[in-house]
Scaffold this motif. Structure first.
Motif, PDB file in Angstrom:
ATOM      1  N   ASP A 141      70.325  14.593  54.412  1.00 15.63           N
ATOM      2  CA  ASP A 141      70.867  15.230  53.080  1.00 15.63           C
ATOM      3  C   ASP A 141      71.440  16.889  53.650  1.00 15.63           C
ATOM      4  N   TYR A 142      72.435  17.017  54.062  1.00 16.13           N
ATOM      5  CA  TYR A 142      73.178  18.303  54.419  1.00 16.13           C
ATOM      6  C   TYR A 142      72.919  19.510  53.064  1.00 16.13           C
ATOM      7  N   GLU A 143      72.912  18.936  52.101  1.00 12.91           N
ATOM      8  CA  GLU A 143      72.913  19.893  50.915  1.00 12.91           C
ATOM      9  C   GLU A 143      71.492  20.381  50.300  1.00 12.91           C
ATOM     10  N   ALA A 144      70.417  19.549  50.853  1.00 15.07           N
ATOM     11  CA  ALA A 144      68.995  19.999  50.453  1.00 15.07           C
ATOM     12  C   ALA A 144      68.547  20.952  51.404  1.00 15.07           C
ATOM     13  N   PRO A 145      67.331  21.905  50.915  1.00 14.47           N
ATOM     14  CA  PRO A 145      67.166  22.941  51.991  1.00 14.47           C
ATOM     15  C   PRO A 145      66.681  21.979  53.280  1.00 14.47           C
TER      16      PRO A 145
END
Ligand SMILES: *Cc1c(COP(=O)(O)O)cnc(C)c1O
Length: 427
Positions: free
Chosen positions: A337-341
């Motif tokens: 997941d590129y959007e989570a930290p």
């Protein structure tokens, strides 16, 4: 599914390390995977096989001649939106009988070119265009086949700038006008109404817009037939979404499940106009980090690609995954997941050299610590990438490379400074 994969912290396109391509051809660089391109054509052919569709690759998505030729060899026709694209389609070996001609603003010259090339049909978008097309057909003494592009007034729930099948956009004919236009065309000497066309928008992530539009199209086809028109074609356009973030796209079968029954009900030949679905995940943009800097509380990664290469992030607020071509071993490669930290990363804006604050490939993005010379891959960039690129700021349009297994070939050389002024006339 695509053939851009990390093995031991090294990004490969098929069997070729992407670093090797960057070193061979320079950056910024477009890299396409032949296997991925063909895979997506086959996926569509399989999903819609029972209808034996005419798949017209949307040339505006990525018109490179080598890619267009590959598409033709894989069995597609072409969807063109201008005389320039028709020229390209024919150069790539396309034949008129497998080309459909779209666009709200066809000129008389383009219509003449289309008729002379024997295009399968024009997708007509206004009553004025019908009159103009009839006049051109008459001067050439050739009756032309058309489909009416209907605006079915459905909301595809995509970006406002890529919404095309909703009332109030410039596209297509209002669906409540189609019957009266159909009446006017009965017995027309120069125009033969043979199909209904729609293109709802792009990218689309649910089947509902297609279902709603076809619920309107099916009875419309019956009514046009009652008037005496031989309606042979139902063209559902393009728009199938792809994975930009993670696995958000629907499989082709899901769209087929909605489209095929409607096609069966009408007995029409199905035409599809996919673009993004075929080429989107088959291409990446490779760039090299020039500088990093902290400014105004933000961390900027300045690299050698820009909005002049890939304008989608700033034009559509589009999301493209970005990750180092060879990330260091202390970073997951690549994240789910590129959007989570992401551990061991920092929040960055990935920007280019162009004099615009809208010049970015990504904002607020977690990336490993980068340094001058590092290579970055921007994924899912094959569609509307180089096709929308420009020379703004005196920038050279990038080179394109096609990978096939262990082999790689230049399919577009990088612009030179001479290219920038080639067409200008000094007085
Ligand atoms: C742009 C366009 C397509 C292709 O759309 P994709 O979302 O790339 O599949 C097809 N048909 C028409 C008329 C278009 O304008």
């Amino acid at each position: 599914m695509d053939h851009f994969q990390y093995h031991d912290h090294v990004l490969y396109c098929e069997a070729v390390p992407v670093r090797l391509l960057a070193e061979t051809y320079g950056t910024p660089l477009w890299v396409y995977s032949k296997k991925t391109l063909l895979h997506h054509v086959h996926v569509l052919q399989r999903a819609f096989a029972s209808a034996d569709p005419l798949i017209c690759y949307s040339l505006k998505t990525n018109g490179n001649l080598s890619i267009a030729r590959l598409m033709r060899e894989a069995g597609t026709g072409f969807d063109v939106t201008s005389g320039g694209e028709l020229y390209r389609a024919l150069l790539a070996g396309g034949t008129g009988d497998r080309i459909v001609f779209a666009g709200v603003g066809k000129t008389d010259e383009e219509m003449r070119y289309g008729i002379e090339a024997g295009v399968l049909m024009f997708n007509v978008e206004s009553e004025g265009e019908l009159d103009a097309l009839a006049a051109v057909a008459e001067t050439l003494g050739k009756k032309v086949a058309i489909a009416l592009r209907v605006n079915p007034d459905v909301d595809p729930h995509t970006h406002v700038k890529t919404t095309t099948g909703k009332r109030g956009t410039k596209f297509g004919l209002d669906w409540d006008r189609i019957r009266s236009i159909g009446q006017k065309l009965v017995g027309h000497p120069w125009i033969s109404l043979q199909g209904l066309h729609m293109h709802l928008g792009s990218p689309i992530y649910t089947t509902e817009p297609y279902r709603q539009a076809l619920d309107r199209a099916v009875p419309l086809i019956a009514q046009l037939r009652q008037m005496g028109h031989t309606i042979r074609y139902l063209n559902t356009g393009g728009g199938f979404g792809i994975n930009y973030r993670k696995q958000e796209a629907l499989p082709a079968e899901a769209f087929a499940e909605v489209i095929l029954p409607a096609v069966r009900m009408t007995g029409c030949q199905l035409i599809l106009e996919p673009g993004r679905f075929i080429v989107g995940n088959a291409g990446i943009l490779v760039s090299r980090v020039l500088y990093t800097k902290d400014s105004g509380g933000r961390h900027f990664v300045i690299q050698d690609a820009a909005m002049t290469d890939l304008i989608r992030p700033t034009l559509y607020e589009a999301f493209h995954r970005i990750w180092p071509v060879e990330p260091s071993p202390d970073v997951p490669a690549p994240p789910e997941d590129y959007e989570a930290p992401i551990p061991n990363t920092q929040l960055c804006d990935v920007v280019g050299a162009v004099c615009e604050s809208g010049d970015y490939l990504a904002r607020d993005r977690y990336l490993p610590r980068l340094k001058r010379g590092d290579l970055l891959a921007t994924f899912s960039a094959g569609a509307y990438g180089i096709a929308m690129s420009s020379n703004y700021n005196g920038r050279l349009r990038a080179a394109e490379v096609l990978v096939d297994g262990h082999h790689h070939r230049l399919i577009r050389r990088r612009d030179t400074y001479e290219d920038l002024v080639r067409q200008e006339i000094e007085i």
